[in-house]
Design an enzyme around this catalytic site. Structure first.
Site, mmCIF file in Angstrom:
data_model
loop_
_atom_site.group_PDB
_atom_site.id
_atom_site.type_symbol
_atom_site.label_atom_id
_atom_site.label_comp_id
_atom_site.label_asym_id
_atom_site.label_seq_id
_atom_site.Cartn_x
_atom_site.Cartn_y
_atom_site.Cartn_z
ATOM 1 N N THR A 1 -50.188 132.552 121.584
ATOM 2 C CA THR A 1 -48.730 132.551 121.795
ATOM 3 C C THR A 1 -47.990 131.812 120.680
ATOM 4 O O THR A 1 -46.795 131.571 120.789
ATOM 5 C CB THR A 1 -48.362 131.912 123.153
ATOM 6 O OG1 THR A 1 -48.609 130.501 123.083
ATOM 7 C CG2 THR A 1 -49.154 132.479 124.302
ATOM 8 N N ASN B 1 -44.030 132.703 119.847
ATOM 9 C CA ASN B 1 -43.110 131.695 120.373
ATOM 10 C C ASN B 1 -42.462 130.955 119.208
ATOM 11 O O ASN B 1 -43.148 130.496 118.291
ATOM 12 C CB ASN B 1 -43.894 130.710 121.257
ATOM 13 C CG ASN B 1 -42.980 129.819 122.099
ATOM 14 O OD1 ASN B 1 -41.756 129.930 122.035
ATOM 15 N ND2 ASN B 1 -43.571 128.950 122.887
ATOM 16 N N HIS C 1 -35.981 132.492 127.990
ATOM 17 C CA HIS C 1 -36.843 131.789 127.037
ATOM 18 C C HIS C 1 -38.181 132.525 127.051
ATOM 19 O O HIS C 1 -38.703 132.859 128.129
ATOM 20 C CB HIS C 1 -37.023 130.323 127.462
ATOM 21 C CG HIS C 1 -38.110 129.633 126.721
ATOM 22 N ND1 HIS C 1 -38.160 129.628 125.340
ATOM 23 C CD2 HIS C 1 -39.219 128.953 127.131
ATOM 24 C CE1 HIS C 1 -39.234 128.963 124.948
ATOM 25 N NE2 HIS C 1 -39.896 128.552 126.019
ATOM 26 N N SER D 1 -39.826 122.449 128.191
ATOM 27 C CA SER D 1 -40.803 121.702 128.991
ATOM 28 C C SER D 1 -40.416 120.241 129.092
ATOM 29 O O SER D 1 -39.698 119.707 128.257
ATOM 30 C CB SER D 1 -42.190 121.817 128.367
ATOM 31 O OG SER D 1 -42.675 123.117 128.560
ATOM 32 N N LYS E 1 -41.953 138.394 133.961
ATOM 33 C CA LYS E 1 -42.239 137.746 135.250
ATOM 34 C C LYS E 1 -41.001 137.023 135.772
ATOM 35 O O LYS E 1 -40.758 136.989 136.976
ATOM 36 C CB LYS E 1 -43.365 136.711 135.092
ATOM 37 C CG LYS E 1 -44.720 137.340 134.960
ATOM 38 C CD LYS E 1 -45.790 136.281 135.023
ATOM 39 C CE LYS E 1 -47.146 136.930 134.978
ATOM 40 N NZ LYS E 1 -48.224 136.027 135.291
ATOM 41 N N CYS F 1 -38.152 123.192 124.164
ATOM 42 C CA CYS F 1 -37.546 124.468 123.752
ATOM 43 C C CYS F 1 -36.095 124.590 124.180
ATOM 44 O O CYS F 1 -35.471 125.638 124.005
ATOM 45 C CB CYS F 1 -38.334 125.643 124.318
ATOM 46 S SG CYS F 1 -40.080 125.548 123.953
ATOM 47 N N GLU G 1 -38.423 121.074 118.053
ATOM 48 C CA GLU G 1 -39.423 120.124 118.549
ATOM 49 C C GLU G 1 -40.557 120.004 117.539
ATOM 50 O O GLU G 1 -41.610 119.458 117.832
ATOM 51 C CB GLU G 1 -39.935 120.520 119.934
ATOM 52 C CG GLU G 1 -40.514 121.906 120.029
ATOM 53 C CD GLU G 1 -40.942 122.255 121.444
ATOM 54 O OE1 GLU G 1 -41.805 121.546 121.982
ATOM 55 O OE2 GLU G 1 -40.424 123.242 121.993
HETATM 56 N N1 CAA Z 1 -56.453 143.176 130.342
HETATM 57 C C1 CAA Z 1 -55.178 142.990 130.773
HETATM 58 N N2 CAA Z 1 -54.711 141.797 131.198
HETATM 59 C C2 CAA Z 1 -55.556 140.740 131.167
HETATM 60 C C3 CAA Z 1 -56.888 140.859 130.718
HETATM 61 C C4 CAA Z 1 -57.333 142.148 130.297
HETATM 62 N N3 CAA Z 1 -58.566 142.341 129.851
HETATM 63 N N4 CAA Z 1 -57.460 139.652 130.811
HETATM 64 C C5 CAA Z 1 -56.531 138.793 131.294
HETATM 65 N N5 CAA Z 1 -55.378 139.452 131.492
HETATM 66 C C6 CAA Z 1 -54.107 138.913 131.971
HETATM 67 C C7 CAA Z 1 -54.229 137.952 133.124
HETATM 68 O O1 CAA Z 1 -54.340 138.606 134.366
HETATM 69 C C8 CAA Z 1 -52.952 137.150 132.969
HETATM 70 O O2 CAA Z 1 -51.878 137.904 133.452
HETATM 71 P P1 CAA Z 1 -51.140 137.468 134.828
HETATM 72 O O3 CAA Z 1 -50.691 136.052 134.612
HETATM 73 O O4 CAA Z 1 -49.991 138.420 134.918
HETATM 74 O O5 CAA Z 1 -52.151 137.585 135.903
HETATM 75 C C9 CAA Z 1 -52.759 137.094 131.455
HETATM 76 O O6 CAA Z 1 -53.558 138.135 130.911
HETATM 77 C C10 CAA Z 1 -53.192 135.788 130.844
HETATM 78 O O7 CAA Z 1 -54.485 135.514 131.293
HETATM 79 P P2 CAA Z 1 -54.913 134.039 131.738
HETATM 80 O O8 CAA Z 1 -53.881 133.456 132.641
HETATM 81 O O9 CAA Z 1 -56.317 134.077 132.202
HETATM 82 O O10 CAA Z 1 -54.815 133.361 130.292
HETATM 83 P P3 CAA Z 1 -55.113 131.874 129.880
HETATM 84 O O11 CAA Z 1 -55.333 131.006 131.041
HETATM 85 O O12 CAA Z 1 -56.134 131.877 128.828
HETATM 86 O O13 CAA Z 1 -53.739 131.481 129.142
HETATM 87 C C11 CAA Z 1 -51.490 130.676 129.269
HETATM 88 C C12 CAA Z 1 -52.438 131.825 129.575
HETATM 89 C C13 CAA Z 1 -51.767 129.520 130.224
HETATM 90 C C14 CAA Z 1 -50.058 131.149 129.414
HETATM 91 C C15 CAA Z 1 -51.750 130.193 127.802
HETATM 92 O O14 CAA Z 1 -51.422 131.204 126.895
HETATM 93 C C16 CAA Z 1 -50.972 128.947 127.425
HETATM 94 O O15 CAA Z 1 -51.372 127.833 127.688
HETATM 95 N N6 CAA Z 1 -49.818 129.144 126.740
HETATM 96 C C17 CAA Z 1 -48.987 128.018 126.263
HETATM 97 C C18 CAA Z 1 -48.129 127.438 127.366
HETATM 98 C C19 CAA Z 1 -46.975 128.328 127.748
HETATM 99 O O16 CAA Z 1 -46.589 129.227 127.022
HETATM 100 N N7 CAA Z 1 -46.372 128.045 128.909
HETATM 101 C C20 CAA Z 1 -45.185 128.752 129.338
HETATM 102 C C21 CAA Z 1 -44.255 127.893 130.152
HETATM 103 S S1 CAA Z 1 -43.894 126.395 129.261
HETATM 104 C C22 CAA Z 1 -42.599 126.816 128.222
HETATM 105 O O17 CAA Z 1 -41.955 127.801 128.424
HETATM 106 C C23 CAA Z 1 -42.299 125.930 127.049
HETATM 107 C C24 CAA Z 1 -42.933 126.528 125.843
HETATM 108 O O18 CAA Z 1 -42.313 127.291 125.108
HETATM 109 C C25 CAA Z 1 -44.308 126.180 125.545
#
Ligand code: CAA
Length: 382
Positions: free
Chosen positions: A145, A269, A226, A302, A235, A104, A72
Site C-alpha cells: 500500500t 497511499n 481517504h 490515524s 468498504k 493523514c 507526516e
Molecule cells: N484474491 C482476492 N482477494 C484476496 C486474496 C486473493 N487471493 N487473498 C486475500 N484477499 C483479500 C482479503 O480477503 C482481504 O480483503 P477483505 O478485507 O475485503 O476481506 C484483502 O485481500 C487483504 O487481505 P488481508 O486482510 O489478509 O491482508 P493483510 O492482513 O496482509 O493486510 C492490511 C491488509 C492490514 C490493510 C495491510 O495492507 C496494512 O497493514 N496496511 C497499512 C495500514 C492501513 O492502510 N490501514 C488503513 C486504515 S489506517 C489509515 O487510513 C491511515 C493510513 O493512511 C495508514
C-alpha cells in the site's frame, strides 16, 4: 489543483511474486495495481513544489500570503517544508509558511485554516500542499500500500473548482492504530485494527454529520474517502449506504467511487494527499459531474482525527483541470523489485561534516546535496 508523482513505479504483481503472495490479494483484495516510488532526490519538498508549479501563475505568487503543508513524512523536525517550497516557487516574501501534522489528516486541518484565513483576508490566496512518501518497509503487511506523491491546491475567495461548504464535523479518538516514533524510520501499524477504526470513525462521524447538517447521501453526487488503499474507500461507502437505498443513487455513488480511485490504484497511499488524490481523480475523470453538484469528503488520520465536509462544484470547473493526466503515468519508468528496494529504501548518510552529494536528478525540483546538514535543492526549469 495540481499533482506530482515521482518518475518511477513498481507493478504490484511483481511485488506479489517477490513476496510469494497471490497477486489477486493486492489487485483484487486491496484494488492496488501500481505503486509510485521516489528516489532519494525526491522528497515532500520537491514533490510539493512540483505539484504547485503545475498551476501557479506569476499573479498567484504575488497574492499568496500563506503556505500550509500537511505531511507526516517531514524532512526536518524543526524547519517547515513549506519554507523551502516558498523559496523554490518564488512566492512574495510577506507570507506565513507552516507545516501541520496529524497523520493523514494534516492537510484537511490546513484546508480549514486556509478557509478561515481567506474569510478574514478575502484578497489573499493560500497555497495548500499535501505531500507524503508512504513507506512501511520491505516484507511488511503494509508494503503493497506504499506510495509517494503530492497534491497542491490554491484556496481563494472565488474558487474555480470546488466551493467549500460550512458543514464540517470532526472526531478525535486517542488510539494507537498507526504511528511513527521519532526513533523509527517506518511506522508501526496495527493493520486490521486501523481499518476497523477508520470504518467506525466514518460511520459515527457520518451519523453526526447527518444530524447536525440535516443532509443525507441523496444530497451528494459523490463521496470521496481517504484512500490508504483503494479498497478501503469502497468498504467505506458500503458501510454508510443503508439497506433499501434507492438503486440509482447507489449505482451513481458506486460509479463515482470507482472514478475517484483511478489515480490511487496507480500511485498508492500518499497519506495526507490521498483524499485529495481521490477528489482529483474523480474531477478529472468523471464525464457526468456538473456545476452545482455536491461532493462529500471523509478525511482520516490515524491516531486518530477524522472529518467529514463537503464542497459544491463551481461553474466551468472542468476548464481548470487537466484532461491528459494519463501522459504522466505513461512516462513513468517501471522498476524491478530489486531496483525498487534499492531506490525506495536508500538512506541518506552524510559524512562527519554533514555533507553528501546526490546523483544528478534532472526533475523540475530535486534535492541536490546536503551541505553541513543543510538541504540544498535545485530548480531545473524546463
Ligand atoms: N484474491 C482476492 N482477494 C484476496 C486474496 C486473493 N487471493 N487473498 C486475500 N484477499 C483479500 C482479503 O480477503 C482481504 O480483503 P477483505 O478485507 O475485503 O476481506 C484483502 O485481500 C487483504 O487481505 P488481508 O486482510 O489478509 O491482508 P493483510 O492482513 O496482509 O493486510 C492490511 C491488509 C492490514 C490493510 C495491510 O495492507 C496494512 O497493514 N496496511 C497499512 C495500514 C492501513 O492502510 N490501514 C488503513 C486504515 S489506517 C489509515 O487510513 C491511515 C493510513 O493512511 C495508514
Amino acid at each position: 489543483f495540481g499533482l506530482a508523482i515521482p518518475e518511477y513505479f513498481l507493478d504490484i504483481e511483481d511485488l506479489a511474486v517477490a513476496r510469494n503472495e497471490n497477486a489477486n490479494k493486492f489487485s483484487k483484495g486491496l484494488l492496488q495495481l501500481e505503486m509510485s516510488v521516489a528516489p532519494v532526490t525526491q522528497d515532500i519538498v520537491t514533490l510539493g513544489a512540483t505539484a504547485a508549479h503545475e498551476f501557479l501563475t506569476e499573479e498567484d505568487k504575488k497574492k499568496i500570503d500563506m503556505i500550509i503543508i500537511g505531511t507526516e513524512t517531514g524532512v526536518d523536525q524543526s524547519k517547515s517544508a513549506s519554507v523551502f517550497i516558498h523559496n523554490l516557487l518564488g512566492i512574495q516574501p510577506f507570507a506565513r509558511s507552516v507545516e501541520i501534522k496529524e497523520a493523514c489528516y494534516g492537510a484537511t486541518a490546513g484546508l480549514d485554516f486556509a478557509k478561515n484565513h481567506i474569510l478574514r483576508n478575502p484578497d489573499s490566496y493560500v497555497l495548500l500542499i499535501a505531500s507524503d512518501i508512504a513507506k512501511y518497509g520491505i516484507g511488511t503487511s503494509g508494503e503493497s500500500t506504499q506510495g509517494a506523491g503530492s497534491c497542491a491546491m490554491l484556496i481563494k475567495k472565488d474558487p474555480n473548482i470546488l466551493i467549500l461548504n460550512d458543514d464540517n464535523v470532526c472526531q478525535t479518538r486517542d488510539i494507537m492504530d498507526f504511528w511513527r516514533p521519532n526513533y523509527s524510520p517506518y511506522p508501526y501499524v496495527d493493520g486490521h485494527f486501523s481499518t476497523k477504526q477508520y470504518l467506525e470513525c466514518l460511520e459515527t462521524t457520518w451519523e453526526e454529520y447527518r444530524k447536525r447538517n440535516n443532509k443525507d447521501l441523496k444530497d451528494f453526487e459523490a463521496f470521496c474517502f481517504h484512500l490508504p488503499f483503494p479498497k478501503l474507500g469502497l468498504k467505506g461507502l458500503q458501510s454508510i449506504v443503508p439497506k433499501g437505498i434507492d438503486k440509482n443513487l447507489k449505482e451513481k455513488l458506486l460509479e463515482n467511487l470507482h472514478t475517484s480511485i483511478i489515480y490511487s490504484r496507480r500511485i498508492g497511499n500518499i497519506y495526507t494527499g490521498s483524499l485529495y488524490l481521490g477528489l482529483l481523480s474523480l474531477l478529472e475523470n468523471s464525464t457526468t459531474l456538473k456545476a452545482g453538484d455536491n461532493i462529500a469528503l471523509f478525511s482520516y488520520g490515524s491516531g486518530a482525527v477524522c472529518e467529514i465536509f463537503s464542497g459544491t462544484l463551481a461553474e466551468n470547473f472542468k476548464n481548470h483541470l487537466r484532461n491528459n493526466r494519463n501522459e504522466d503515468f505513461e512516462k513513468r519508468k517501471r522498476l524491478s523489485v530489486e531496483q525498487y528496494e534499492k531506490m525506495f529504501f536508500e538512506e541518506i548518510s552524510p559524512d562527519e561534516n554533514g555533507n553528501v552529494e546526490f546523483k544528478n536528478d534532472d526533475s523540475l525540483f530535486s534535492l541536490k546535496k546536503i551541505e553541513e546538514h543543510k538541504r540544498i535543492y535545485k530548480y531545473n526549469p524546463k
